[in-house]
Enzyme design. Structure first.
Site, PDB file in Angstrom:
ATOM      1  N   LEU A  11       0.853  -1.187   0.000  1.00  0.00           N
ATOM      2  CA  LEU A  11       0.000   0.000   0.000  1.00  0.00           C
ATOM      3  C   LEU A  11       0.896   1.247   0.000  1.00  0.00           C
ATOM      4  O   LEU A  11       1.631   1.488   0.952  1.00  0.00           O
ATOM      5  CB  LEU A  11      -0.941   0.002   1.206  1.00  0.00           C
ATOM      6  CG  LEU A  11      -1.869  -1.220   1.328  1.00  0.00           C
ATOM      7  CD1 LEU A  11      -2.911  -0.981   2.418  1.00  0.00           C
ATOM      8  CD2 LEU A  11      -2.550  -1.547  -0.001  1.00  0.00           C
ATOM      9  N   GLY A  14      -0.113   6.561   0.586  1.00  0.00           N
ATOM     10  CA  GLY A  14       0.024   7.551   1.665  1.00  0.00           C
ATOM     11  C   GLY A  14       0.087   8.955   1.118  1.00  0.00           C
ATOM     12  O   GLY A  14       0.857   9.220   0.199  1.00  0.00           O
ATOM     13  N   ARG A  18       1.586  15.372   6.420  1.00  0.00           N
ATOM     14  CA  ARG A  18       2.370  15.777   7.586  1.00  0.00           C
ATOM     15  C   ARG A  18       3.860  15.870   7.297  1.00  0.00           C
ATOM     16  O   ARG A  18       4.635  16.288   8.150  1.00  0.00           O
ATOM     17  CB  ARG A  18       2.099  14.833   8.759  1.00  0.00           C
ATOM     18  CG  ARG A  18       0.830  15.243   9.517  1.00  0.00           C
ATOM     19  CD  ARG A  18       0.312  14.113  10.348  1.00  0.00           C
ATOM     20  NE  ARG A  18       1.212  13.825  11.457  1.00  0.00           N
ATOM     21  CZ  ARG A  18       1.233  12.653  12.092  1.00  0.00           C
ATOM     22  NH1 ARG A  18       0.432  11.682  11.708  1.00  0.00           N
ATOM     23  NH2 ARG A  18       2.061  12.460  13.093  1.00  0.00           N
ATOM     24  N   ASN A 173      -1.270  -3.400  16.673  1.00  0.00           N
ATOM     25  CA  ASN A 173      -1.181  -3.847  15.284  1.00  0.00           C
ATOM     26  C   ASN A 173      -0.172  -2.989  14.535  1.00  0.00           C
ATOM     27  O   ASN A 173      -0.316  -1.771  14.460  1.00  0.00           O
ATOM     28  CB  ASN A 173      -2.569  -3.724  14.632  1.00  0.00           C
ATOM     29  CG  ASN A 173      -2.552  -4.129  13.175  1.00  0.00           C
ATOM     30  OD1 ASN A 173      -1.695  -4.907  12.741  1.00  0.00           O
ATOM     31  ND2 ASN A 173      -3.512  -3.605  12.415  1.00  0.00           N
ATOM     32  N   ARG A 319      33.327  11.769  -6.453  1.00  0.00           N
ATOM     33  CA  ARG A 319      31.988  11.943  -7.037  1.00  0.00           C
ATOM     34  C   ARG A 319      31.694  10.823  -8.052  1.00  0.00           C
ATOM     35  O   ARG A 319      32.577  10.066  -8.424  1.00  0.00           O
ATOM     36  CB  ARG A 319      31.895  13.335  -7.668  1.00  0.00           C
ATOM     37  CG  ARG A 319      31.886  14.445  -6.599  1.00  0.00           C
ATOM     38  CD  ARG A 319      31.979  15.817  -7.227  1.00  0.00           C
ATOM     39  NE  ARG A 319      30.980  16.004  -8.257  1.00  0.00           N
ATOM     40  CZ  ARG A 319      31.088  16.896  -9.250  1.00  0.00           C
ATOM     41  NH1 ARG A 319      32.160  17.670  -9.325  1.00  0.00           N
ATOM     42  NH2 ARG A 319      30.140  17.007 -10.155  1.00  0.00           N
ATOM     43  N   LYS A 337      35.806  13.262 -10.282  1.00  0.00           N
ATOM     44  CA  LYS A 337      34.491  13.007 -10.898  1.00  0.00           C
ATOM     45  C   LYS A 337      34.725  12.370 -12.249  1.00  0.00           C
ATOM     46  O   LYS A 337      35.556  12.856 -13.012  1.00  0.00           O
ATOM     47  CB  LYS A 337      33.732  14.325 -11.087  1.00  0.00           C
ATOM     48  CG  LYS A 337      32.327  14.134 -11.602  1.00  0.00           C
ATOM     49  CD  LYS A 337      31.883  15.196 -12.582  1.00  0.00           C
ATOM     50  CE  LYS A 337      32.523  15.010 -13.939  1.00  0.00           C
ATOM     51  NZ  LYS A 337      32.024  15.908 -14.983  1.00  0.00           N
ATOM     52  N   ASN A 363      51.900  10.907 -11.076  1.00  0.00           N
ATOM     53  CA  ASN A 363      51.905  11.723  -9.860  1.00  0.00           C
ATOM     54  C   ASN A 363      51.406  13.123 -10.202  1.00  0.00           C
ATOM     55  O   ASN A 363      52.000  13.806 -11.022  1.00  0.00           O
ATOM     56  CB  ASN A 363      53.332  11.784  -9.307  1.00  0.00           C
ATOM     57  CG  ASN A 363      53.369  12.416  -7.923  1.00  0.00           C
ATOM     58  OD1 ASN A 363      52.640  13.374  -7.648  1.00  0.00           O
ATOM     59  ND2 ASN A 363      54.208  11.896  -7.043  1.00  0.00           N
ATOM     60  N   ALA A 366      50.432  19.032  -6.078  1.00  0.00           N
ATOM     61  CA  ALA A 366      49.429  19.834  -5.371  1.00  0.00           C
ATOM     62  C   ALA A 366      48.830  20.870  -6.313  1.00  0.00           C
ATOM     63  O   ALA A 366      49.544  21.503  -7.075  1.00  0.00           O
ATOM     64  CB  ALA A 366      50.068  20.528  -4.178  1.00  0.00           C
ATOM     65  N   ARG A 426      54.938  28.643 -18.643  1.00  0.00           N
ATOM     66  CA  ARG A 426      54.869  29.725 -17.672  1.00  0.00           C
ATOM     67  C   ARG A 426      55.874  30.760 -18.124  1.00  0.00           C
ATOM     68  O   ARG A 426      56.802  30.457 -18.884  1.00  0.00           O
ATOM     69  CB  ARG A 426      55.223  29.224 -16.263  1.00  0.00           C
ATOM     70  CG  ARG A 426      56.628  28.669 -16.172  1.00  0.00           C
ATOM     71  CD  ARG A 426      56.913  28.044 -14.815  1.00  0.00           C
ATOM     72  NE  ARG A 426      58.311  27.688 -14.698  1.00  0.00           N
ATOM     73  CZ  ARG A 426      58.754  26.511 -14.243  1.00  0.00           C
ATOM     74  NH1 ARG A 426      57.905  25.567 -13.887  1.00  0.00           N
ATOM     75  NH2 ARG A 426      60.045  26.279 -14.143  1.00  0.00           N
TER      76      ARG A 426
HETATM   77  C1  UD1 Z   1      -3.606   1.186  10.522  1.00  0.00           C
HETATM   78  C2  UD1 Z   1      -4.310  -0.029  11.144  1.00  0.00           C
HETATM   79  C3  UD1 Z   1      -4.023  -0.031  12.640  1.00  0.00           C
HETATM   80  C4  UD1 Z   1      -2.522  -0.084  12.878  1.00  0.00           C
HETATM   81  C5  UD1 Z   1      -1.813   1.072  12.158  1.00  0.00           C
HETATM   82  C6  UD1 Z   1      -0.324   0.891  12.229  1.00  0.00           C
HETATM   83  C7  UD1 Z   1      -6.311  -0.375   9.797  1.00  0.00           C
HETATM   84  C8  UD1 Z   1      -7.772  -0.187   9.731  1.00  0.00           C
HETATM   85  N1  UD1 Z   1      -5.715   0.102  10.892  1.00  0.00           N
HETATM   86  O1  UD1 Z   1      -4.191   2.334  11.115  1.00  0.00           O
HETATM   87  O2  UD1 Z   1      -4.613  -1.166  13.232  1.00  0.00           O
HETATM   88  O3  UD1 Z   1      -2.238  -0.026  14.265  1.00  0.00           O
HETATM   89  O4  UD1 Z   1      -2.192   1.101  10.764  1.00  0.00           O
HETATM   90  O5  UD1 Z   1       0.306   2.031  11.725  1.00  0.00           O
HETATM   91  O6  UD1 Z   1      -5.753  -0.972   8.905  1.00  0.00           O
HETATM   92  N2  UD1 Z   1      -4.014   3.377   3.058  1.00  0.00           N
HETATM   93  C9  UD1 Z   1      -4.354   3.357   1.738  1.00  0.00           C
HETATM   94  N3  UD1 Z   1      -5.650   3.622   1.389  1.00  0.00           N
HETATM   95  C10 UD1 Z   1      -6.598   3.904   2.295  1.00  0.00           C
HETATM   96  C11 UD1 Z   1      -6.231   3.959   3.653  1.00  0.00           C
HETATM   97  C12 UD1 Z   1      -4.933   3.668   4.006  1.00  0.00           C
HETATM   98  O7  UD1 Z   1      -3.530   3.088   0.881  1.00  0.00           O
HETATM   99  O8  UD1 Z   1      -7.733   4.125   1.882  1.00  0.00           O
HETATM  100  C13 UD1 Z   1      -2.624   3.095   3.432  1.00  0.00           C
HETATM  101  C14 UD1 Z   1      -1.958   4.313   4.017  1.00  0.00           C
HETATM  102  O9  UD1 Z   1      -1.294   5.054   3.038  1.00  0.00           O
HETATM  103  C15 UD1 Z   1      -0.972   3.719   4.991  1.00  0.00           C
HETATM  104  C16 UD1 Z   1      -1.659   2.468   5.461  1.00  0.00           C
HETATM  105  O10 UD1 Z   1      -2.606   2.145   4.466  1.00  0.00           O
HETATM  106  O11 UD1 Z   1       0.246   3.358   4.368  1.00  0.00           O
HETATM  107  C17 UD1 Z   1      -2.310   2.629   6.824  1.00  0.00           C
HETATM  108  O12 UD1 Z   1      -3.353   3.583   6.726  1.00  0.00           O
HETATM  109  P1  UD1 Z   1      -3.664   4.616   7.867  1.00  0.00           P
HETATM  110  O13 UD1 Z   1      -4.845   5.399   7.487  1.00  0.00           O
HETATM  111  O14 UD1 Z   1      -2.430   5.352   8.249  1.00  0.00           O
HETATM  112  O15 UD1 Z   1      -4.099   3.616   9.014  1.00  0.00           O
HETATM  113  P2  UD1 Z   1      -4.021   3.852  10.567  1.00  0.00           P
HETATM  114  O16 UD1 Z   1      -5.222   4.580  11.021  1.00  0.00           O
HETATM  115  O17 UD1 Z   1      -2.697   4.372  10.945  1.00  0.00           O
END
Ligand code: UD1
Ligand code: CA
Length: 448
Positions: A11, A14, A18, A173, A319, A337, A363, A366, A426
């Site tokens: 997944l 995100g 933040r 979890n 580099r 580089k 060699n 400097a 020179r």
């Molecule tokens: C989730 C877990 C929670 C756990 C926590 C750990 C669920 C319902 N809850 O909560 O039990 O303790 O993670 O960090 O699973 N995402 C998507 N699409 C969505 C929603 C989420 O891709 O529609 C992805 C987010 O980008 C993220 C992950 O799933 O990478 C977790 O989603 P997030 O909304 O952060 O879940 P939490 O409320 O933190």
């Protein structure tokens, strides 16, 4: 377990608000690699037969990174953010194709190790329907709580839906989950959204599987492996954890890090045996160092290949495109580089060597500078085997210094120098005997 077909769903949708960034969260880097890359690497190491990456809408950049790292990965878009179960279902085509085991990973949880993924997955081979990764954070607020009875996982309760009693549970979890491929799609489709957030919670898979009389388990992982990244501060914390891992691995493989906490490595840094790294050295991506090399303090290396027994720094900068053969010496305030420096050559002080080839045992004095750029193009400098470049020389590329040639100190070399020749470029020195005393006498007279 190696025989079992493994589908990994990552997944990566995100949103990263933040992070206060224009870049999507999962493309932020740890040890020179995007978080998504880290997770895909763990996926590969865990033996995935099929990889699905779920991204948010209009995230061509995330899709491109997924394809760059894992060309075989399939990319799916979750159009609306309706919860973790909904996100997994975005990869429906991959789920429908069928697998023995399914792992759901989060791209913003980049420190997970493949060994832990194998441990998480193991109960599936024993018939479990769902296995989740649990951990004990210092502060459980915000996490889903694992409600257990002995080894059995009864349910996962999201923080927002938990009672006071459930909130007191410290076992949480981590989010990562293993699902038996058998019936997984049907299970996911039964998940509803009647909860505090109105989301389709992946975590509901546990109670649904139990209602079917199937086994669900929790496996404990180290806090450091399941740390999620939601802010720049957490990014820095994850970096620190990962750096510590890299340093330990480098030392275990036979490198001496005199002050490990001051050395920064990249995920792909390769250090040979008996390499000594002095304090405050930074390795950018793409560095490989052979055995018995010493890297003195305050050096910075990136995209460089260093052979056996070379010596670098202090205060050197290698580099990308640098290749140093065995026994080469690169001293203080030297920058290279796209430079191939052959065996035993020395560039010991205050030099810039770019777009260059330096023959064995040459060699460079400097202050030798290759003038490789005229504001438009880049040009090459060739320095032959055993050539000797005098101090403070500017080599104006394209230019070739022949094998065994000498360049006199302070030269501006614009023409090729044949092998074994001496080039002087020179102005000739003029000496005026008695000039200084006459000068002083004249001024003394004017003052009186
Ligand atoms: C989730 C877990 C929670 C756990 C926590 C750990 C669920 C319902 N809850 O909560 O039990 O303790 O993670 O960090 O699973 N995402 C998507 N699409 C969505 C929603 C989420 O891709 O529609 C992805 C987010 O980008 C993220 C992950 O799933 O990478 C977790 O989603 P997030 O909304 O952060 O879940 P939490 O409320 O933190
Ligand atoms: Ca989260």
């Amino acid at each position: 377990m190696g025989e079992r077909k493994l589908l990994v769903v990552v997944l990566a949708a995100g949103e990263g608000t933040r992070m206060a960034s224009r870049i999507p969260k999962v493309l932020h880097k740890i040890a020179g690699r995007t978080m998504l890359h880290h997770v895909l690497e763990a996926t590969r190491a865990a033996g995935a037969t099929r990889t699905a990456v779920v991204i948010g809408p209009d995230r061509d950049d995330v899709a491109a990174e997924a394809r760059r790292v894992s060309p075989e990965a399939e990319v799916f878009v979750q159009r609306e953010r309706l919860g973790t179960a909904h996100a997994v279902l975005a990869a429906r085509a991959a789920l429908e194709a069928g697998a023995d085991d399914i792992l759901v990973l989060y791209a913003d949880t980049p420190l997970i190790r493949s060994e832990t993924l194998s441990r998480l997955r193991a109960p599936l081979a024993q018939g479990a329907a769902v296995a989740v990764l649990g951990f004990r954070p210092e502060d459980p607020a915000g996490y889903g709580r694992l409600l257990t009875q002995g080894d059995t996982l009864l349910a996962i309760r999201e923080d927002k839906d938990a009672t006071a009693e459930e909130k007191a549970v410290g076992f949480c979890n981590a989010g990562l989950m293993a699902l038996s491929g058998t019936g997984a799609l049907a299970l996911l489709e039964r998940i509803g959204n009647a909860n505090a957030k109105g989301e389709y919670y992946l975590t509901d898979a546990v109670e649904l599987a139990r209602a079917d009389g199937r086994t669900t388990v929790a496996t404990e992982a180290d806090v450091d492996e399941v740390a999620g990244v939601n802010s720049r501060l957490q990014l820095a914390e994850a970096e620190a954890i990962f750096q510590q891992r890299l340093r330990r691995a480098a030392m275990a493989a036979g490198a001496t890090l005199v002050a490990p906490e001051t050395v920064f490595l990249s995920a792909d840094t390769r250090l040979g045996r008996d390499v000594v790294v002095e304090p405050h050295v930074v390795f950018g991506p793409g560095v490989s160092v052979g055995d018995d090399v010493t890297i003195h303090a305050f050096s910075h290396l990136e995209g460089a290949m260093v052979d056996t027994g070379a010596s670098i720094g202090p205060f050197a900068r290698l580099r990308p495109g640098t290749r140093l053969e065995s026994g080469v010496r690169i001293g203080n305030f030297v920058e290279t580089k796209a430079a191939h420096v052959e065996k035993g050559a020395k560039i010991n002080h205050l030099s810039y060597v770019g777009d260059a080839h330096v023959g064995a045992n040459a060699n460079l004095g400097a202050g030798t500078i290759t003038c490789n750029y005229d504001g438009f193009g880049k040009y090459r400098t060739e320095i032959g085997e055993g050539a000797f470049i005098g101090v403070n020389s500017a080599l104006v590329a394209p230019v070739t210094i022949g094998k065994g040639a000498f360049v006199g100190t302070g030269a501006v070399v614009t023409d090729d120098v044949p092998a074994d020749a001496l080039a002087l470029a020179r102005s000739r020195q003029v000496v005026k005997e008695g000039w200084a005393s006459a000068f002083r006498a004249r001024h003394a007279k004017d003052k009186a």
